[in-house]
Design a protein around this motif. Structure first.
Motif, PDB file in Angstrom:
ATOM      1  N   THR A 137      -1.278  29.164  29.180  1.00 39.11           N
ATOM      2  CA  THR A 137      -0.556  29.447  30.426  1.00 39.11           C
ATOM      3  C   THR A 137      -1.477  29.295  31.626  1.00 39.11           C
ATOM      4  N   PHE A 138      -1.019  28.560  32.625  1.00 38.95           N
ATOM      5  CA  PHE A 138      -1.703  28.468  33.909  1.00 38.95           C
ATOM      6  C   PHE A 138      -1.036  29.447  34.870  1.00 38.95           C
ATOM      7  N   VAL A 139      -1.858  30.261  35.556  1.00 38.43           N
ATOM      8  CA  VAL A 139      -1.365  31.212  36.551  1.00 38.43           C
ATOM      9  C   VAL A 139      -1.994  30.854  37.892  1.00 38.43           C
ATOM     10  N   ASN A 140      -1.175  30.706  38.915  1.00 32.57           N
ATOM     11  CA  ASN A 140      -1.706  30.416  40.243  1.00 32.57           C
ATOM     12  C   ASN A 140      -1.957  31.722  40.988  1.00 32.57           C
ATOM     13  N   ASN A 141      -3.207  32.147  41.009  1.00 34.78           N
ATOM     14  CA  ASN A 141      -3.592  33.378  41.708  1.00 34.78           C
ATOM     15  C   ASN A 141      -4.038  33.108  43.128  1.00 34.78           C
ATOM     16  N   ASP A 188      -6.391  19.670  40.028  1.00 33.14           N
ATOM     17  CA  ASP A 188      -5.280  19.775  40.976  1.00 33.14           C
ATOM     18  C   ASP A 188      -5.050  18.375  41.543  1.00 33.14           C
ATOM     19  N   HIS A 189      -3.908  17.814  41.239  1.00 34.21           N
ATOM     20  CA  HIS A 189      -3.639  16.421  41.607  1.00 34.21           C
ATOM     21  C   HIS A 189      -3.678  16.204  43.123  1.00 34.21           C
ATOM     22  N   ASP A 190      -3.351  17.221  43.891  1.00 33.57           N
ATOM     23  CA  ASP A 190      -3.334  17.080  45.353  1.00 33.57           C
ATOM     24  C   ASP A 190      -4.711  17.293  45.977  1.00 33.57           C
ATOM     25  N   GLU A 243       0.290  17.041  27.538  1.00 35.44           N
ATOM     26  CA  GLU A 243       0.887  18.389  27.457  1.00 35.44           C
ATOM     27  C   GLU A 243       0.559  19.228  28.688  1.00 35.44           C
ATOM     28  N   ILE A 244      -0.596  18.949  29.307  1.00 33.07           N
ATOM     29  CA  ILE A 244      -0.983  19.719  30.494  1.00 33.07           C
ATOM     30  C   ILE A 244      -0.106  19.358  31.690  1.00 33.07           C
ATOM     31  N   ASN A 245       0.418  18.150  31.699  1.00 29.89           N
ATOM     32  CA  ASN A 245       1.232  17.717  32.835  1.00 29.89           C
ATOM     33  C   ASN A 245       2.525  18.517  32.963  1.00 29.89           C
ATOM     34  N   GLN A 246       2.905  19.229  31.915  1.00 28.74           N
ATOM     35  CA  GLN A 246       4.099  20.081  31.990  1.00 28.74           C
ATOM     36  C   GLN A 246       3.885  21.264  32.919  1.00 28.74           C
ATOM     37  N   VAL A 247       2.638  21.594  33.224  1.00 29.34           N
ATOM     38  CA  VAL A 247       2.373  22.701  34.153  1.00 29.34           C
ATOM     39  C   VAL A 247       2.791  22.276  35.557  1.00 29.34           C
ATOM     40  N   GLY A 248       2.261  21.170  36.039  1.00 28.59           N
ATOM     41  CA  GLY A 248       2.714  20.612  37.307  1.00 28.59           C
ATOM     42  C   GLY A 248       2.525  21.532  38.494  1.00 28.59           C
ATOM     43  N   PHE A 249       3.537  21.570  39.362  1.00 33.56           N
ATOM     44  CA  PHE A 249       3.432  22.231  40.668  1.00 33.56           C
ATOM     45  C   PHE A 249       3.688  23.724  40.532  1.00 33.56           C
ATOM     46  N   LEU A 250       2.709  24.521  40.960  1.00 34.53           N
ATOM     47  CA  LEU A 250       2.821  25.982  40.897  1.00 34.53           C
ATOM     48  C   LEU A 250       2.692  26.580  42.286  1.00 34.53           C
ATOM     49  N   GLN A 251       3.710  27.291  42.718  1.00 33.56           N
ATOM     50  CA  GLN A 251       3.605  28.072  43.951  1.00 33.56           C
ATOM     51  C   GLN A 251       2.677  29.264  43.696  1.00 33.56           C
ATOM     52  N   PRO A 252       2.153  29.904  44.761  1.00 38.72           N
ATOM     53  CA  PRO A 252       1.353  31.117  44.578  1.00 38.72           C
ATOM     54  C   PRO A 252       2.103  32.142  43.718  1.00 38.72           C
ATOM     55  N   GLU A 253       1.401  32.730  42.791  1.00 40.64           N
ATOM     56  CA  GLU A 253       1.912  33.753  41.856  1.00 40.64           C
ATOM     57  C   GLU A 253       2.757  33.160  40.732  1.00 40.64           C
ATOM     58  N   GLN A 254       3.043  31.872  40.780  1.00 38.81           N
ATOM     59  CA  GLN A 254       3.855  31.269  39.726  1.00 38.81           C
ATOM     60  C   GLN A 254       2.977  30.928  38.526  1.00 38.81           C
ATOM     61  N   SER A 255       3.572  30.881  37.346  1.00 34.87           N
ATOM     62  CA  SER A 255       2.842  30.477  36.143  1.00 34.87           C
ATOM     63  C   SER A 255       3.734  29.599  35.279  1.00 34.87           C
ATOM     64  N   ARG A 256       3.088  28.781  34.450  1.00 39.56           N
ATOM     65  CA  ARG A 256       3.844  27.910  33.541  1.00 39.56           C
ATOM     66  C   ARG A 256       2.943  27.533  32.370  1.00 39.56           C
ATOM     67  N   GLN A 257       3.561  27.332  31.204  1.00 42.31           N
ATOM     68  CA  GLN A 257       2.807  26.972  30.014  1.00 42.31           C
ATOM     69  C   GLN A 257       2.631  25.462  29.899  1.00 42.31           C
ATOM     70  N   THR A 258       1.545  25.096  29.248  1.00 41.56           N
ATOM     71  CA  THR A 258       1.389  23.708  28.822  1.00 41.56           C
ATOM     72  C   THR A 258       2.297  23.478  27.611  1.00 41.56           C
ATOM     73  N   GLY A 259       2.444  22.240  27.209  1.00 40.19           N
ATOM     74  CA  GLY A 259       3.021  21.957  25.912  1.00 40.19           C
ATOM     75  C   GLY A 259       2.068  22.402  24.818  1.00 40.19           C
ATOM     76  N   ASN A 260       2.476  22.290  23.583  1.00 40.28           N
ATOM     77  CA  ASN A 260       1.637  22.688  22.455  1.00 40.28           C
ATOM     78  C   ASN A 260       0.425  21.778  22.362  1.00 40.28           C
ATOM     79  N   ASP A 290      -1.100  21.727  42.021  1.00 33.37           N
ATOM     80  CA  ASP A 290      -0.357  20.771  41.200  1.00 33.37           C
ATOM     81  C   ASP A 290      -1.267  20.326  40.057  1.00 33.37           C
ATOM     82  N   MET A 291      -1.121  20.983  38.891  1.00 33.45           N
ATOM     83  CA  MET A 291      -2.090  20.822  37.822  1.00 33.45           C
ATOM     84  C   MET A 291      -1.685  19.714  36.850  1.00 33.45           C
TER      85      MET A 291
END
Ligand SMILES: [Cu+2]
Length: 70
Positions: A2-6, A54-56, A26-43, A12-13
């Protein structure tokens, strides 16, 4: 994994290498995270080392890292 944007700004991961993002898609599934947002990678099932950035802000080394899968 899980990626967490602190941070106070969005990020944009993506997998290395920039800009193709082909090493560990699989990491590209994380993508764009607003502050405090989190998202998992694929397996992450393959034994390897995955770099990400961070792509940006692809030259900012403080926004890069590696995931070691073993
Ligand atoms: Cu990129």
């Amino acid at each position: 994994m899980t990626f967490v944007n602190n941070d106070a700004r969005p990020h944009d991961m993506s997998s290395n290498p920039h800009p193709d993002h082909t090493d560990c898609p699989e990491i590209n599934q994380v993508g764009f995270l607003q502050p405090e947002q989190s998202r998992q990678t694929g397996n992450l099932n393959t034994v390897r080392t995955c770099g990400y950035h961070d792509h940006d802000r692809d030259s900012d080394t403080s926004l890069q890292g590696t995931i070691v899968i073993r």
